[in-house]
Design a protein around this motif. Structure first.
Motif, mmCIF file in Angstrom:
data_model
loop_
_atom_site.group_PDB
_atom_site.id
_atom_site.type_symbol
_atom_site.label_atom_id
_atom_site.label_comp_id
_atom_site.label_asym_id
_atom_site.label_seq_id
_atom_site.Cartn_x
_atom_site.Cartn_y
_atom_site.Cartn_z
ATOM 1 N N UNK A 95 21.688 -14.885 5.277
ATOM 2 C CA UNK A 95 20.748 -13.785 5.045
ATOM 3 C C UNK A 95 19.379 -14.253 5.512
ATOM 4 N N UNK A 96 18.428 -13.325 5.591
ATOM 5 C CA UNK A 96 17.125 -13.627 6.183
ATOM 6 C C UNK A 96 16.341 -14.636 5.351
ATOM 7 N N UNK A 97 16.348 -14.481 4.026
ATOM 8 C CA UNK A 97 15.603 -15.408 3.170
ATOM 9 C C UNK A 97 16.116 -16.832 3.328
ATOM 10 N N UNK A 98 17.431 -16.975 3.368
ATOM 11 C CA UNK A 98 18.015 -18.311 3.538
ATOM 12 C C UNK A 98 17.614 -18.914 4.883
ATOM 13 N N UNK A 99 17.614 -18.089 5.939
ATOM 14 C CA UNK A 99 17.260 -18.585 7.263
ATOM 15 C C UNK A 99 15.818 -19.077 7.300
ATOM 16 N N UNK A 100 14.896 -18.344 6.693
ATOM 17 C CA UNK A 100 13.494 -18.769 6.683
ATOM 18 C C UNK A 100 13.294 -20.029 5.835
ATOM 19 N N UNK A 101 14.072 -20.161 4.748
ATOM 20 C CA UNK A 101 13.996 -21.382 3.939
ATOM 21 C C UNK A 101 14.512 -22.584 4.735
ATOM 22 N N UNK A 102 15.628 -22.385 5.467
ATOM 23 C CA UNK A 102 16.159 -23.464 6.292
ATOM 24 C C UNK A 102 15.187 -23.839 7.407
ATOM 25 N N UNK A 103 14.502 -22.842 7.983
ATOM 26 C CA UNK A 103 13.524 -23.115 9.040
ATOM 27 C C UNK A 103 12.349 -23.929 8.500
ATOM 28 N N UNK A 104 11.911 -23.596 7.302
ATOM 29 C CA UNK A 104 10.801 -24.345 6.693
ATOM 30 C C UNK A 104 11.188 -25.803 6.472
ATOM 31 N N UNK A 105 12.427 -26.025 6.005
ATOM 32 C CA UNK A 105 12.892 -27.397 5.791
ATOM 33 C C UNK A 105 13.028 -28.143 7.116
ATOM 34 N N UNK A 106 13.487 -27.444 8.157
ATOM 35 C CA UNK A 106 13.628 -28.066 9.478
ATOM 36 C C UNK A 106 12.265 -28.478 10.039
ATOM 37 N N UNK A 107 11.260 -27.650 9.847
ATOM 38 C CA UNK A 107 9.915 -27.993 10.312
ATOM 39 C C UNK A 107 9.417 -29.271 9.639
ATOM 40 N N UNK A 108 9.695 -29.391 8.349
ATOM 41 C CA UNK A 108 9.209 -30.556 7.607
ATOM 42 C C UNK A 108 9.913 -31.838 8.022
ATOM 43 N N UNK A 109 11.243 -31.777 8.210
ATOM 44 C CA UNK A 109 11.985 -33.009 8.443
ATOM 45 C C UNK A 109 12.126 -33.366 9.919
ATOM 46 N N UNK A 110 12.002 -32.374 10.817
ATOM 47 C CA UNK A 110 12.285 -32.646 12.231
ATOM 48 C C UNK A 110 11.150 -32.233 13.155
ATOM 49 N N UNK A 111 10.883 -30.920 13.251
ATOM 50 C CA UNK A 111 9.975 -30.413 14.285
ATOM 51 C C UNK A 111 8.577 -31.006 14.174
ATOM 52 N N UNK A 112 8.077 -31.149 12.939
ATOM 53 C CA UNK A 112 6.729 -31.680 12.749
ATOM 54 C C UNK A 112 6.719 -33.135 12.308
ATOM 55 N N UNK A 113 7.919 -33.711 12.133
ATOM 56 C CA UNK A 113 7.987 -35.082 11.615
ATOM 57 C C UNK A 113 8.351 -36.116 12.671
ATOM 58 N N UNK A 114 8.883 -35.659 13.807
ATOM 59 C CA UNK A 114 9.282 -36.595 14.852
ATOM 60 C C UNK A 114 8.191 -36.729 15.917
ATOM 61 N N UNK A 115 8.191 -37.850 16.611
ATOM 62 C CA UNK A 115 7.200 -38.101 17.655
ATOM 63 C C UNK A 115 7.329 -37.079 18.780
ATOM 64 N N UNK A 116 6.217 -36.499 19.191
ATOM 65 C CA UNK A 116 6.225 -35.505 20.263
ATOM 66 C C UNK A 116 6.460 -36.186 21.601
ATOM 67 N N UNK A 117 7.282 -35.558 22.456
ATOM 68 C CA UNK A 117 7.655 -36.183 23.719
ATOM 69 C C UNK A 117 6.503 -36.379 24.675
ATOM 70 N N UNK A 118 5.483 -35.538 24.623
ATOM 71 C CA UNK A 118 4.350 -35.632 25.552
ATOM 72 C C UNK A 118 3.219 -36.473 24.989
#
Length: 512
Positions: free
Chosen positions: A261-284
């Motif tokens: 459902x939409x709420x679950x997807x946005x919660x999963x996206x928030x967790x992904x941002x914290x652990x991966x997208x904003x937590x890993x070294x940027x390639x550039x």
């Protein structure tokens, strides 16, 4: 090398199949190489491979055109061939494309393209810019169906700190404004400038540089502390940072993820941002966005939430036959929507759908927008009062049970648990109970309630088990016959000598 490897492996005892798997070739190819001598193999290599193409007679024409106009696309060449050669055969565009490519390769005539010069740009100051874009993705639901989701992406240009927000329906201007507010809340501030595409949600027209924004977005920008920068059309490179984020979301976060459902997807996206997208070294930048964001947030403008006016929906009158008229078409409404003269509904129009709501902004139904005129768009479900019918079916089932209140409460739980399938559930329950004795049905219901079973199929399985137990209980006891060959008579029987016939009697019979 391949020829010698095949023969070497064959000498070592490998089968043809194993040789083909090891060398990643078809087993027929391996077999053919084993059958050839080295001399014949070299002769095969020297022979011209290939076959005559059906368009070879037009090779000179195509070559001459490409020499003069090297940028000619295959589709244009196809049209020229038909125009200058009346006998040109009916042939697929893909065949022409392959032929033109072969001619280019044979005569070394590359397709000239305008090459755009790119130059590296310096990193922008902290807090100066953010970039915004949209993406969409077809997800698999937990029920095995396909669900198209759209997402809003926001990235700070210096720190590469990201924010995403999902929607299961097309974005409207109001939804985009709300997504901006969520992004500003996530970064605890607002950049000086935001870069956009020329999207219909933001702009009405480019107007030779005097950009005309949509009324809602223009009002929002006027109340905010950032300025807008719109890229030229067909120029995604101008906002490459957010373009990379869109690709990153699709390939890393959404890939093989199921939609619940939409709420679950946005919660999963928030967790992904914290652990991966904003937590890993940027390639550039070779820096971690979260760490860089701690510096950049000090340079962002203070953010005050903008008070958004509630979205205004168009008001339409309901016809007495539970329909509305929209742009010369008739759209059906659920039975019972019409409550008398003066009944109104609210209409929300998206790019593809009409969302019809009551005065409390509760959704009644949806219709795909019809682009024709004078059409009737009717839904089969709107022709019957489903809620009344479901209630009647629930009452009919409870009337079959000894404890009606218990039965009614139980089927209410099934309705809450499986609302989409309540009709099928009730039909199966009723068909099952009709064939049962009342006491068996009551036993099955008691068992289901005690063990929190809320499924018609499980209820039927319980009744089948109870019937088997009842059949076993009603069977008469088995008759046991005791055999005792060692009784008192056995000794007498063993002493009996059977009668014997004289062999002369048989000789008489045979001699005839």
């Amino acid at each position: 090398m391949t020829y010698h490897l095949v023969h070497q492996m064959e000498r070592e005892g490998f089968s043809i199949q194993k040789i083909a798997e090891h060398l990643d070739m078809n087993w027929r190819t391996a077999k053919r190489l084993l059958q050839l001598s080295e001399q014949h193999y070299l002769i095969d290599l020297e022979q011209i491979q290939g076959r005559k193409r059906s368009l070879d007679s037009y090779e000179e024409f195509v070559k001459d055109k490409l020499v003069v106009y090297p940028g000619t696309p295959a589709a244009q060449m196809h049209d020229w061939l038909k125009e200058h050669h009346q006998e040109f055969p009916e042939i697929s565009q893909k065949t022409v494309f392959n032929f033109v490519q072969a001619v280019r390769a044979k005569y070394n005539i590359p397709k000239t393209q305008q090459i755009r010069d790119y130059a590296s740009v310096p990193e922008l100051p902290y807090g100066l810019q953010a970039q915004v874009d949209f993406g969409f993705y077809n997800m698999q639901t937990t029920l095995g169906k396909t669900k198209k989701v759209q997402f809003f992406t926001f990235v700070l240009s210096r720190s590469r700190y990201k924010f995403i927000h999902f929607s299961d329906s097309p974005f409207t201007t109001t939804m985009v404004i709300n997504a901006h507010e969520l992004a500003f809340a996530a970064v605890c501030g607002c950049p000086s400038e935001i870069v956009y595409d020329q999207d219909r949600l933001f702009m009405v027209a480019e107007n030779f540089g005097d950009l005309i924004l949509t009324a809602g977005f223009r009002s929002y920008v006027a109340q905010s502390s950032f300025v807008t920068y719109f890229c030229r059309k067909a120029d995604p490179e101008s906002k490459g940072k957010v373009e990379n984020v869109v690709k990153y979301v699709k390939q890393n976060f959404l890939y093989k993820r199921s939609f619940k459902d939409l709420d679950t997807l946005n919660m999963e996206a928030k967790a992904w941002l914290l652990r991966t997208a904003n937590a890993l070294e940027h390639g550039t930048t070779k820096k971690i966005p979260t760490a860089e964001f701690q510096i950049e947030k000090e340079f962002l403008h203070s953010w005050c939430p903008v008070i958004l006016e509630p979205e205004a929906y168009a008001v339409y009158a309901v016809h007495k036959d539970n329909k509305i008229s929209y742009k010369s078409n008739i759209y059906s409404l659920p039975l019972g929507t019409y409550k008398g003269k003066g009944t109104k509904i609210l209409l929300k129009v998206t790019l593809e759908q009409l969302i019809i709501m009551n005065q409390k902004e509760e959704e009644l139904c949806r219709h795909e927008i019809c682009r024709l005129k004078g059409q009737k768009i009717l839904s089969r479900d709107h022709g019957r009062d489903k809620e009344t019918a479901i209630t009647e079916m629930m009452n009919e089932f409870s009337d079959l049970m000894e404890n009606k209140l218990q039965a009614l409460n139980w089927v209410m739980q099934i309705k809450d648990h499986k609302p989409r399938y309540i009709r099928d559930q009730l039909q199966l329950l009723t068909a099952t109970v009709i064939k049962l004795e009342p006491h068996l049905a009551s036993q099955a219901l008691n068992y289901a309630c005690q063990h929190h079973i809320i499924s018609a199929t499980d209820f039927k399985a319980i009744t089948e088990a109870l019937k088997r137990e009842q059949v076993k209980a009603e069977l008469p006891p088995p008759i046991i016959i005791q055999l005792n060959p060692l009784n008192g008579e056995s000794r007498k029987i063993s002493d009996i000598i059977p009668d014997q016939s004289d062999l002369l009697t048989y000789d008489t019979y045979f001699s005839g």
